[in-house]
Scaffold this motif. Structure first.
Motif, PDB file in Angstrom:
ATOM      1  N   ARG A 259      65.409  56.337 177.109  1.00 16.71           N
ATOM      2  CA  ARG A 259      66.855  56.260 176.968  1.00 16.71           C
ATOM      3  C   ARG A 259      67.485  55.397 178.062  1.00 16.71           C
ATOM      4  O   ARG A 259      68.441  54.660 177.813  1.00 16.71           O
ATOM      5  CB  ARG A 259      67.437  57.673 176.970  1.00 16.71           C
ATOM      6  N   ARG A 260      66.981  55.502 179.291  1.00 15.01           N
ATOM      7  CA  ARG A 260      67.569  54.714 180.377  1.00 15.01           C
ATOM      8  C   ARG A 260      67.424  53.230 180.092  1.00 15.01           C
ATOM      9  O   ARG A 260      68.336  52.438 180.342  1.00 15.01           O
ATOM     10  CB  ARG A 260      66.904  55.073 181.701  1.00 15.01           C
ATOM     11  N   TRP A 261      66.272  52.840 179.577  1.00 17.29           N
ATOM     12  CA  TRP A 261      66.055  51.440 179.194  1.00 17.29           C
ATOM     13  C   TRP A 261      67.056  51.027 178.124  1.00 17.29           C
ATOM     14  O   TRP A 261      67.699  49.976 178.209  1.00 17.29           O
ATOM     15  CB  TRP A 261      64.621  51.271 178.713  1.00 17.29           C
ATOM     16  N   ALA A 262      67.213  51.871 177.112  1.00 12.43           N
ATOM     17  CA  ALA A 262      68.136  51.551 176.026  1.00 12.43           C
ATOM     18  C   ALA A 262      69.581  51.502 176.521  1.00 12.43           C
ATOM     19  O   ALA A 262      70.370  50.644 176.089  1.00 12.43           O
ATOM     20  CB  ALA A 262      67.979  52.573 174.905  1.00 12.43           C
ATOM     21  N   GLU A 263      69.948  52.395 177.420  1.00  8.35           N
ATOM     22  CA  GLU A 263      71.323  52.407 177.947  1.00  8.35           C
ATOM     23  C   GLU A 263      71.621  51.133 178.727  1.00  8.35           C
ATOM     24  O   GLU A 263      72.751  50.635 178.706  1.00  8.35           O
ATOM     25  CB  GLU A 263      71.519  53.633 178.831  1.00  8.35           C
ATOM     26  N   ARG A 264      70.638  50.621 179.415  1.00  7.93           N
ATOM     27  CA  ARG A 264      70.822  49.385 180.186  1.00  7.93           C
ATOM     28  C   ARG A 264      71.196  48.222 179.280  1.00  7.93           C
ATOM     29  O   ARG A 264      71.940  47.316 179.678  1.00  7.93           O
ATOM     30  CB  ARG A 264      69.522  49.069 180.933  1.00  7.93           C
ATOM     31  N   ASP A 265      70.692  48.220 178.068  1.00  6.81           N
ATOM     32  CA  ASP A 265      70.919  47.102 177.155  1.00  6.81           C
ATOM     33  C   ASP A 265      71.993  47.385 176.107  1.00  6.81           C
ATOM     34  O   ASP A 265      72.237  46.544 175.239  1.00  6.81           O
ATOM     35  CB  ASP A 265      69.602  46.745 176.448  1.00  6.81           C
ATOM     36  N   ALA A 266      72.616  48.541 176.173  1.00  8.76           N
ATOM     37  CA  ALA A 266      73.605  48.907 175.158  1.00  8.76           C
ATOM     38  C   ALA A 266      74.937  48.190 175.413  1.00  8.76           C
ATOM     39  O   ALA A 266      75.237  47.757 176.528  1.00  8.76           O
ATOM     40  CB  ALA A 266      73.812  50.411 175.147  1.00  8.76           C
ATOM     41  N   GLY A 267      75.726  48.094 174.353  1.00  9.66           N
ATOM     42  CA  GLY A 267      77.084  47.606 174.497  1.00  9.66           C
ATOM     43  C   GLY A 267      77.256  46.099 174.480  1.00  9.66           C
ATOM     44  O   GLY A 267      78.355  45.606 174.752  1.00  9.66           O
ATOM     45  N   ARG A 268      76.219  45.343 174.163  1.00  8.09           N
ATOM     46  CA  ARG A 268      76.389  43.896 174.077  1.00  8.09           C
ATOM     47  C   ARG A 268      77.190  43.532 172.828  1.00  8.09           C
ATOM     48  O   ARG A 268      77.044  44.157 171.779  1.00  8.09           O
ATOM     49  CB  ARG A 268      75.022  43.199 174.008  1.00  8.09           C
ATOM     50  N   SER A 269      77.977  42.503 172.942  1.00  3.77           N
ATOM     51  CA  SER A 269      78.697  41.987 171.783  1.00  3.77           C
ATOM     52  C   SER A 269      77.746  41.173 170.906  1.00  3.77           C
ATOM     53  O   SER A 269      76.648  40.789 171.336  1.00  3.77           O
ATOM     54  CB  SER A 269      79.854  41.101 172.236  1.00  3.77           C
ATOM     55  N   GLU A 270      78.171  40.906 169.694  1.00  2.72           N
ATOM     56  CA  GLU A 270      77.352  40.073 168.811  1.00  2.72           C
ATOM     57  C   GLU A 270      77.140  38.693 169.427  1.00  2.72           C
ATOM     58  O   GLU A 270      76.051  38.112 169.319  1.00  2.72           O
ATOM     59  CB  GLU A 270      78.017  39.957 167.437  1.00  2.72           C
ATOM     60  N   ARG A 271      78.169  38.160 170.071  1.00  2.00           N
ATOM     61  CA  ARG A 271      78.026  36.848 170.716  1.00  2.00           C
ATOM     62  C   ARG A 271      76.964  36.889 171.818  1.00  2.00           C
ATOM     63  O   ARG A 271      76.163  35.973 171.946  1.00  2.00           O
ATOM     64  CB  ARG A 271      79.372  36.391 171.278  1.00  2.00           C
ATOM     65  N   GLU A 272      76.949  37.969 172.608  1.00  2.00           N
ATOM     66  CA  GLU A 272      75.952  38.073 173.677  1.00  2.00           C
ATOM     67  C   GLU A 272      74.543  38.167 173.099  1.00  2.00           C
ATOM     68  O   GLU A 272      73.604  37.534 173.616  1.00  2.00           O
ATOM     69  CB  GLU A 272      76.268  39.283 174.552  1.00  2.00           C
ATOM     70  N   HIS A 273      74.379  38.954 172.052  1.00  2.00           N
ATOM     71  CA  HIS A 273      73.056  39.017 171.404  1.00  2.00           C
ATOM     72  C   HIS A 273      72.612  37.622 170.966  1.00  2.00           C
ATOM     73  O   HIS A 273      71.450  37.223 171.174  1.00  2.00           O
ATOM     74  CB  HIS A 273      73.119  39.936 170.176  1.00  2.00           C
ATOM     75  N   ARG A 274      73.510  36.886 170.371  1.00  2.00           N
ATOM     76  CA  ARG A 274      73.156  35.554 169.871  1.00  2.00           C
ATOM     77  C   ARG A 274      72.888  34.581 171.014  1.00  2.00           C
ATOM     78  O   ARG A 274      71.999  33.729 170.919  1.00  2.00           O
ATOM     79  CB  ARG A 274      74.271  35.031 168.959  1.00  2.00           C
ATOM     80  N   LEU A 275      73.617  34.710 172.111  1.00  2.00           N
ATOM     81  CA  LEU A 275      73.389  33.825 173.256  1.00  2.00           C
ATOM     82  C   LEU A 275      72.015  34.059 173.868  1.00  2.00           C
ATOM     83  O   LEU A 275      71.316  33.105 174.228  1.00  2.00           O
ATOM     84  CB  LEU A 275      74.475  34.042 174.305  1.00  2.00           C
ATOM     85  N   VAL A 276      71.621  35.311 173.999  1.00  2.00           N
ATOM     86  CA  VAL A 276      70.293  35.596 174.551  1.00  2.00           C
ATOM     87  C   VAL A 276      69.212  35.032 173.638  1.00  2.00           C
ATOM     88  O   VAL A 276      68.249  34.404 174.089  1.00  2.00           O
ATOM     89  CB  VAL A 276      70.097  37.109 174.761  1.00  2.00           C
ATOM     90  N   ARG A 277      69.379  35.235 172.348  1.00  2.00           N
ATOM     91  CA  ARG A 277      68.391  34.709 171.401  1.00  2.00           C
ATOM     92  C   ARG A 277      68.349  33.179 171.459  1.00  2.00           C
ATOM     93  O   ARG A 277      67.270  32.568 171.434  1.00  2.00           O
ATOM     94  CB  ARG A 277      68.739  35.197 169.997  1.00  2.00           C
ATOM     95  N   ALA A 278      69.509  32.543 171.586  1.00  2.00           N
ATOM     96  CA  ALA A 278      69.553  31.083 171.694  1.00  2.00           C
ATOM     97  C   ALA A 278      68.845  30.611 172.961  1.00  2.00           C
ATOM     98  O   ALA A 278      68.101  29.620 172.945  1.00  2.00           O
ATOM     99  CB  ALA A 278      71.010  30.605 171.699  1.00  2.00           C
ATOM    100  N   ALA A 279      69.066  31.315 174.079  1.00  2.00           N
ATOM    101  CA  ALA A 279      68.420  30.935 175.337  1.00  2.00           C
ATOM    102  C   ALA A 279      66.906  31.095 175.240  1.00  2.00           C
ATOM    103  O   ALA A 279      66.142  30.238 175.724  1.00  2.00           O
ATOM    104  CB  ALA A 279      68.977  31.786 176.479  1.00  2.00           C
ATOM    105  N   TYR A 280      66.460  32.168 174.639  1.00  2.00           N
ATOM    106  CA  TYR A 280      65.024  32.417 174.468  1.00  2.00           C
ATOM    107  C   TYR A 280      64.390  31.311 173.625  1.00  2.00           C
ATOM    108  O   TYR A 280      63.329  30.769 173.964  1.00  2.00           O
ATOM    109  CB  TYR A 280      64.840  33.784 173.818  1.00  2.00           C
TER     110      TYR A 280
END
Length: 488
Positions: A259-280
């Motif tokens: 859960r702690r791992w999941a909480e660290r990554d929670a709450g990203r916006s759709e734009r942030e998800h897409r930006l990380v995927r674009a960077a990867y």
């Protein structure tokens, strides 16, 4: 043509299987690796034996399982008797070199500084290159992480020689703190690694002895820090980039230990998800371009037909799927399913796709057979040679009926987490030992692993069967050494 091939073994870091054009990704620009696959054998179902670096690397360098190697944790001191295949190849006359990561031993000492290590001077965390084994590498150009904090980093020395300040500053983007502004293409770690590999290949072009080069690049490992000029291409179509699978999964739906791992990554916006995927994906584009230069060097020096090229990664990356990023106690497909390509013109078939289940532990027995070594009494993997003959299979029936992976307190989790996995063609069982969080997935109906059937009464018989098969696989991780020399 040499009877024993040269070996160019390229291993990226944290690259999941679905990141190349030849694996069906239409967003990345990977013409060079796609060309490598078109001229060789691509494995559609290759799996690492751990979702973390050290256990996986120890496994694929020995052909043994992490628990067998007694090397199952990041940050753990490597048993001194661990023997990588490079040692045996060096003894057999190969010139062996390494560029980039090795990561069989701790690359920092921060936990040894005590419970308040995080208060200490960061310079005390890094004290030279990781301790080496008798690994067989006569050329050793080590770099662990792409910021080059450690003064022993060969990449850092290269940067200094180019007038670049070290450690590299990689500020977060203002619109997404998870994406960093990386160095330019010419100063990126993948560029350094491939240029050093090109020099190695050129140096041995006229040498009568075969060589092996381990090129262990850090990309696309986080921090997600592509060159800005490569990220721009993806930003132009950012709104079209697909979101991760189950990206908004609530942390409370994960087992307590994750859960702690999941909480660290929670709450990203759709734009942030897409930006990380674009960077990867931009980091994948960089890898492809630099590996292409290296493959061109093989061609230019007349060594391509004499060289077995292996391209793979140590493990995957969650990349937002199931609401998780990076790596940790998870054995989902994105964490352990990796690309694997083998190519040697005029020796291996071209354009072959092998659909059988294979493990990275199978690489060492394959190399031993190809390079003229005995199978090795310690090896637990299976040689892929039967799958490389041009017909794409190993005979009647499945070549493997399952693959195995494990996470045995591999990170300093609190409390410690122990997971094992059995994955068949159409199902996966993940056993959490000593706590909640076990899972059963019907991969044929649920390829993204979104419906856990562990408690489903209608799946009870299947769960029992998979549990029995998992215990069979665990039993066979028993160390085959020391060898038996008597009857009693």
């Amino acid at each position: 043509m040499n009877a024993r091939p040269n070996v160019l073994w390229i291993c990226t870091d944290s690259q999941r299987w679905d990141t190349l054009g030849c694996y069906g990704n239409g967003w990345v620009a990977t013409p060079n690796l796609d060309r490598l696959a078109a001229g060789g054998v691509r494995f559609a179902n290759a799996f690492s034996q751990s979702p973390l670096c050290t256990p996986s690397r120890g496994s694929f360098l020995t052909g043994r399982y992490p628990v067998t190697n007694r090397l199952r944790q990041n940050g753990q001191e490597c048993p001194p008797d661990l023997r990588p295949v490079t040692r045996d190849l060096a003894d057999a006359g190969y010139a062996c070199g390494l560029v980039g990561k090795l990561h069989l031993n701790p690359c920092d000492r921060r936990l040894a500084l005590g419970p308040d290590w995080w208060k200490s001077d960061k310079r005390d965390w890094f004290r030279g290159a990781e301790p080496r084994l008798d690994d067989g590498y006569s050329v050793f150009e080590w770099d662990h992480a792409a910021k080059s904090e450690d003064p022993a980093s060969a990449y850092g020395r290269w940067l200094r020689g180019r007038g670049v300040s070290v450690p590299l500053e990689k500020p977060p983007r203002e619109d997404c703190g998870s994406v960093r502004v990386g160095p330019s293409v010419e100063n990126h770690q993948s560029t350094w690694g491939c240029e050093r590999a090109m020099t190695f290949v050129e140096s041995y072009a006229d040498d009568p002895h075969p060589w092996l080069l381990s090129l262990n690049l850090f990309d696309p490992h986080f921090p997600f820090d592509p060159p800005p000029e490569l990220l721009d291409r993806h930003l132009d179509r950012l709104d079209d980039i697909p979101l991760p699978v189950d990206a908004d999964r609530e942390p409370a739906t994960h087992p307590a230990w994750r859960r702690r791992w999941a909480e660290r990554d929670a709450g990203r916006s759709e734009r942030e998800h897409r930006l990380v995927r674009a960077a990867y994906w931009a980091m994948i584009d960089l890898l492809d371009a630099q590996v292409g230069r290296l493959l061109d060097t093989l061609d230019r020096t007349g060594q391509r037909e004499d060289t077995l090229v292996i391209f793979t990664s140590d493990h995957g990356e969650m990349l937002g799927d199931h609401g998780l990023y990076k790596k940790g106690p998870a054995l989902y497909e994105p964490a352990v399913h990796v690309p694997l390509i083998l190519s040697q013109p005029e020796t291996l078939p071209a354009g072959e796709v092998v659909d059988e289940l294979v493990e990275l532990s199978d690489l060492v027995p394959t190399l031993r057979e190809r390079c003229g070594l005995e199978p090795g009494a310690a090896v637990q993997g299976r040689s892929l040679a039967p799958l490389l003959g041009g017909d794409g299979d190993g005979g009647d029936g499945p070549w493997r009926d399952s693959v195995y992976a494990e996470y045995l307190n591999a990170n300093p989790d609190e409390p410690p987490v122990y997971l094992t996995m059995l994955r068949t063609r159409d199902a996966k069982l993940i056993r959490c030992h000593g706590g909640e969080g076990s899972a059963l997935f019907d991969l044929a109906a649920d390829p993204h692993e979104q419906r856990n059937l562990w408690a489903d009464p209608g799946s009870a018989a299947r769960k029992t069967d998979m549990l029995l098969r998992l215990t069979d696989r665990q039993a066979r991780t028993a160390d085959p050494l020391p060898r038996r020399v008597g009857v009693f």
